[in-house]
Write an enzyme that holds these catalytic residues in place. Structure first.
Site, short mmCIF file in Angstrom:
data_model
loop_
_atom_site.label_atom_id
_atom_site.label_comp_id
_atom_site.label_asym_id
_atom_site.label_seq_id
_atom_site.Cartn_x
_atom_site.Cartn_y
_atom_site.Cartn_z
N HIS A 1 1.28 -1.41 -0.03
CA HIS A 1 0.01 -0.26 0.13
C HIS A 1 0.74 1.20 -0.24
O HIS A 1 1.56 1.75 -1.01
CB HIS A 1 -0.98 -0.19 1.03
CG HIS A 1 -1.99 1.41 1.19
ND1 HIS A 1 -2.30 1.87 0.83
CD2 HIS A 1 -2.47 0.85 1.92
CE1 HIS A 1 -3.40 2.72 0.84
NE2 HIS A 1 -3.97 2.11 1.53
N HIS B 1 -2.32 -1.67 -9.84
CA HIS B 1 -3.73 -1.72 -9.05
C HIS B 1 -4.34 -1.80 -8.56
O HIS B 1 -4.80 -2.93 -10.22
CB HIS B 1 -4.00 -0.06 -9.30
CG HIS B 1 -4.26 0.73 -8.32
ND1 HIS B 1 -5.81 1.04 -8.31
CD2 HIS B 1 -3.76 1.19 -7.18
CE1 HIS B 1 -6.43 2.03 -6.74
NE2 HIS B 1 -5.01 2.37 -6.62
N ASP C 1 2.32 5.42 -6.56
CA ASP C 1 3.76 5.33 -5.85
C ASP C 1 5.28 4.96 -6.87
O ASP C 1 5.78 5.45 -6.50
CB ASP C 1 3.67 3.70 -4.80
CG ASP C 1 2.77 4.18 -3.98
OD1 ASP C 1 2.28 3.30 -4.03
OD2 ASP C 1 3.17 5.59 -3.19
C1 SDX Z 1 -1.91 2.29 -3.62
O1 SDX Z 1 -6.66 0.63 -2.85
C2 SDX Z 1 -5.48 1.75 -3.34
O2 SDX Z 1 -6.09 2.71 -4.12
C3 SDX Z 1 -4.25 2.44 -2.97
C4 SDX Z 1 -3.60 2.54 -3.23
C5 SDX Z 1 -4.11 5.23 -3.12
O3 SDX Z 1 -3.77 5.70 -3.07
O4 SDX Z 1 -5.04 4.37 -1.70
O5 SDX Z 1 -3.75 3.84 -5.05
C6 SDX Z 1 -2.07 3.55 -3.12
O6 SDX Z 1 -1.59 1.16 -2.24
C7 SDX Z 1 -0.93 1.61 -4.50
C8 SDX Z 1 -0.24 0.70 -4.67
C9 SDX Z 1 0.97 0.52 -4.71
N1 SDX Z 1 2.07 -0.90 -4.26
C10 SDX Z 1 2.44 -1.25 -5.00
O7 SDX Z 1 3.23 -0.47 -6.47
C11 SDX Z 1 3.30 -2.33 -4.55
C12 SDX Z 1 3.10 -3.78 -6.22
N2 SDX Z 1 2.00 -3.85 -6.63
C13 SDX Z 1 1.17 -5.29 -6.37
O8 SDX Z 1 1.19 -5.54 -4.83
C14 SDX Z 1 -0.42 -5.27 -6.76
O9 SDX Z 1 -0.66 -5.03 -8.60
C15 SDX Z 1 -1.37 -4.62 -5.35
C16 SDX Z 1 -1.53 -4.59 -4.68
C17 SDX Z 1 -1.22 -2.78 -6.05
C18 SDX Z 1 -2.58 -4.76 -6.20
O10 SDX Z 1 -2.50 -6.11 -5.85
P1 SDX Z 1 -4.01 -6.90 -6.62
O11 SDX Z 1 -5.49 -6.21 -6.84
O12 SDX Z 1 -4.82 -8.03 -5.36
O13 SDX Z 1 -3.63 -7.98 -7.87
P2 SDX Z 1 -2.77 -9.47 -7.13
O14 SDX Z 1 -1.87 -9.15 -6.61
O15 SDX Z 1 -3.80 -10.73 -7.50
O16 SDX Z 1 -2.36 -9.76 -9.08
C19 SDX Z 1 -2.64 -9.89 -10.34
C20 SDX Z 1 -1.69 -10.30 -10.91
C21 SDX Z 1 -0.85 -11.71 -9.97
O17 SDX Z 1 -0.30 -12.57 -10.93
P3 SDX Z 1 -1.03 -13.95 -11.39
O18 SDX Z 1 -0.95 -14.88 -10.00
O19 SDX Z 1 -2.51 -13.74 -12.18
O20 SDX Z 1 -0.03 -14.59 -11.61
O21 SDX Z 1 -0.38 -9.53 -11.38
C22 SDX Z 1 1.05 -9.79 -10.26
C23 SDX Z 1 0.16 -10.82 -9.72
O22 SDX Z 1 1.32 -11.79 -9.15
N3 SDX Z 1 1.27 -8.71 -10.00
C24 SDX Z 1 2.34 -8.41 -9.82
C25 SDX Z 1 1.89 -6.72 -9.91
N4 SDX Z 1 1.21 -6.74 -9.42
C26 SDX Z 1 0.08 -7.77 -9.42
N5 SDX Z 1 3.01 -9.03 -11.30
C27 SDX Z 1 3.99 -8.37 -10.73
N6 SDX Z 1 4.63 -6.89 -10.40
C28 SDX Z 1 3.32 -6.13 -9.89
N7 SDX Z 1 3.81 -4.81 -9.30
#
Ligand code: SDX
Length: 430
Positions: free
Chosen positions: A268, A307, A363
């Site tokens: 997050h 996201h 971010d």
């Molecule tokens: C913020 O919710 C909000 O509004 C948050 C926010 C706000 O203003 O409050 O916007 C702020 O928190 C932004 C997000 C910051 N976090 C990161 O940058 C961390 C990296 N991102 C991930 O951890 C992820 O993308 C999330 C947590 C942001 C979202 O995760 P989801 O929606 O649960 O998606 P998921 O983990 O189920 O991913 C779907 C697929 C998966 O692959 P498969 O299992 O289908 O093979 O996408 C992949 C994930 O492994 N994936 C990524 C990835 N994010 C998702 N692979 C590589 N790098 C990534 N960053």
């Protein structure tokens, strides 16, 4: 069959149910009518991490994840970032309308005159180790403010809520600056009421022995824009924490401490700090392709990418990228930007990321600006928490005004054993 209804046949009983569809949703409680017998509890909906669950009605922030649209109270984020100051947007988020000149002047004065912290809070912060993580300091100190303002527990009184809201918006920069000064062993700098919200924050961070701090106007404006972009984002993880903890009628200080705690997680708000660590690990543009391959092989994530809601480019990231150029004119270009741009270029051409709709989020670029401005990565999430305080409080206030809301208490699917035979300790063997 009437429109805006859903007809479900339960094949266990061959009974058919017609449920109303309202605002694109079906009420989860309507599913409880679907039973196999009179003493059956009825159906629940199973939705781990609330992937597809609306927890509330809100008029504060609108996001269209597929189109990359973000609006605060109906105004596009691009317009607000271009035309407003952070406190102006704070007023919009809290009161639902942009202030006129008189309202804005009064609002700024109210916030300005609540920036001081009780001296006991200053001593509380002095108790932390010199290397305490600033987010942990903020979470703890915000909660400690609950001891300074016991009247804040009267959360049902709108006037009292507004008083605490002003205190928290005003004091977050003061606490944040103190956590920074504590970490570098510098004396605390008290607020200067002549300065704007962001200029005063810079004053409390960076004033040394000069009689009056003079903020660089380009950096002050850039911080204001970054604060606007981070102010709210509908039902994200930390806002969900704020609403959930606040739903038990706890005071806004402990509720906001829980929200800040949620924000500190690396998935997050902690992601901006992780992005800089990732760019440091990559080290140069030449290593980007190998790093991306490592992520594709399942070793770690591309921090700052992806996201839950945006399946298109995060509109905030676009504005931050533009703001970076303004900051670099003053600070000099952050060499990490080249690595970030190469990472984005390669990722956006790679099917692994494109097929998963992974784009840079808020971010991805913010940390590069913050580092160029002189902040260390540990402080980046604090810079997220300061403006998001407004969003958390606006959502908290809206929750308390919502007559449909009650104490948040989800159900579960029980997977454990039942009615086990109790054994005295002597009978447990081993
Ligand atoms: C913020 O919710 C909000 O509004 C948050 C926010 C706000 O203003 O409050 O916007 C702020 O928190 C932004 C997000 C910051 N976090 C990161 O940058 C961390 C990296 N991102 C991930 O951890 C992820 O993308 C999330 C947590 C942001 C979202 O995760 P989801 O929606 O649960 O998606 P998921 O983990 O189920 O991913 C779907 C697929 C998966 O692959 P498969 O299992 O289908 O093979 O996408 C992949 C994930 O492994 N994936 C990524 C990835 N994010 C998702 N692979 C590589 N790098 C990534 N960053």
């Amino acid at each position: 069959m009437p429109e805006n209804t859903l007809t479900i046949t339960d094949n266990r009983t061959n009974r058919t149910y017609t449920l109303p569809i309202e605002d694109g949703t079906v009420r989860s409680m309507d599913m409880r009518k679907i039973k196999t017998s009179d003493d059956d509890f009825g159906l629940m909906l199973y939705d781990p991490a609330f992937m597809n669950t609306a927890s509330c009605r809100s008029s504060i922030t609108f996001i269209d994840g597929d189109r990359g649209i973000l609006e605060y109270r109906g105004y596009p984020i691009e317009v607000l970032a271009e035309r407003c100051t952070f406190l102006e947007v704070a007023y919009l988020l809290l009161f639902g309308k942009l202030p006129n000149a008189t309202e804005l002047k009064g609002w700024i004065s109210e916030i300005t005159h609540h920036t001081m912290l009780h001296e006991t809070t200053k001593r509380f912060m002095e108790g932390f180790r010199y290397d305490a993580h600033p987010m942990a300091m903020i979470v703890s100190t915000v909660a400690a403010l609950s001891t300074v303002y016991p009247e804040a527990k009267n959360v049902q009184d709108p006037a009292n809520r507004l008083f605490q809201i002003k205190r928290l918006i005003a004091k977050m920069p003061t606490m944040a600056a103190m956590s920074y000064r504590h970490s570098v062993g510098f004396p605390y700098v008290y607020p200067d009421n002549d300065l704007s919200y962001t200029e005063n924050f810079m004053n409390m961070l960076w004033k040394m022995v000069e009689p009056k701090y003079a903020a660089n106007p380009v950096l002050a404006r850039a911080l204001d824009v970054l604060f606007i972009l981070h102010a709210d984002h509908e039902q994200n993880c930390s806002t969900n924490a704020m609403r959930s903890v606040g739903s038990s009628m706890s005071d806004p200080y402990v509720a906001l401490a829980s929200a800040a705690a949620a924000l500190s997680g690396p998935l997050h708000g902690g992601a901006n700090e992780q992005v800089l660590k990732m760019l440091d690990e990559i080290g140069s543009k030449d290593n980007v392709a190998a790093y991306i391959q490592k992520v594709k092989d399942g070793h770690g994530k591309l921090m700052g990418f992806g996201h839950r809601v945006y399946k298109n480019y995060d509109p905030r990231a676009k504005i931050i990228k533009r703001t970076a150029e303004e900051v670099f004119k003053v600070t000099g270009r952050n060499p990490k930007l080249e690595i970030a741009l190469e990472l984005e270029r390669i990722a956006l051409e790679d099917d692994y990321f494109v097929s998963r709709k992974l784009y840079p989020n808020v971010d991805f670029y913010s940390g590069i600006i913050y580092q160029a401005m002189g902040f260390n990565p540990e402080f980046f999430t604090v810079l997220f928490a300061i403006p998001r305080t407004v969003g958390w409080l606006a959502q908290w206030d809206e929750m308390l005004r919502d007559t449909e809301q009650k104490i948040a208490r989800p159900r579960q699917i029980y997977t454990g054993e039942r009615k086990k035979k109790f054994l005295a300790i002597e009978e447990r063997g081993g």
